[in-house]
Scaffold this motif. Sequence first.
Motif, short mmCIF file in Angstrom:
data_model
loop_
_atom_site.label_atom_id
_atom_site.label_comp_id
_atom_site.label_asym_id
_atom_site.label_seq_id
_atom_site.Cartn_x
_atom_site.Cartn_y
_atom_site.Cartn_z
N ASN A 149 -9.48 -12.80 -31.94
CA ASN A 149 -10.54 -13.26 -31.07
C ASN A 149 -10.90 -12.12 -30.19
N VAL A 191 0.75 -17.21 -31.38
CA VAL A 191 -0.89 -17.02 -31.54
C VAL A 191 -1.20 -15.59 -30.93
N ARG A 201 -1.56 -12.78 -32.87
CA ARG A 201 -2.30 -12.15 -33.97
C ARG A 201 -3.86 -12.68 -33.72
N TYR A 202 -3.88 -14.17 -33.73
CA TYR A 202 -5.03 -14.90 -33.63
C TYR A 202 -5.81 -14.28 -32.25
N GLU A 203 -5.15 -14.46 -31.13
CA GLU A 203 -5.75 -14.03 -30.05
C GLU A 203 -6.33 -12.50 -29.94
#
Length: 142
Positions: free
Chosen positions: A105, A98, A100-102
Amino acid sequence: MLNILKEKLKAYILINNPELLIRQEGDLITSTYLEVKVSQVMPLVLRLLSEDKPAYIIEELALNEMTAVLKPSRYNYLLELLETEFQQDFEKFREIGVLRYEVLNLMECCSETFEVFDFSEANEGNRFLRYAVIGKVHEYLN
């Protein structure tokens, strides 16, 4: 040449500005964005072609022109900061897939800080910016 420039720009964005692909919301819009950016540098490309510049020089100069407004990368700034200042969280995010996702964010969380400091190549190394972003990242992680 057009397709090569579009592919190079897309590859650059995937690495340095992945938030653009999310904001673009789909292949059609992304394709349109790439076409617009490439069409904006065509006068430069045509001039360089008329000067018999090698293709690799033309591609590099065109890519630099197309990506000028995308620099510096907030994504890469936060990725590096997370890796150096929050190593355990970085590794945890990477291991579970995760990261890239974090980081995306975190970009949202830190956007106001980047704006206040007018994040640019000129102040990318500003230690006060770094401290402010570290504070925001710490808030986000806790």
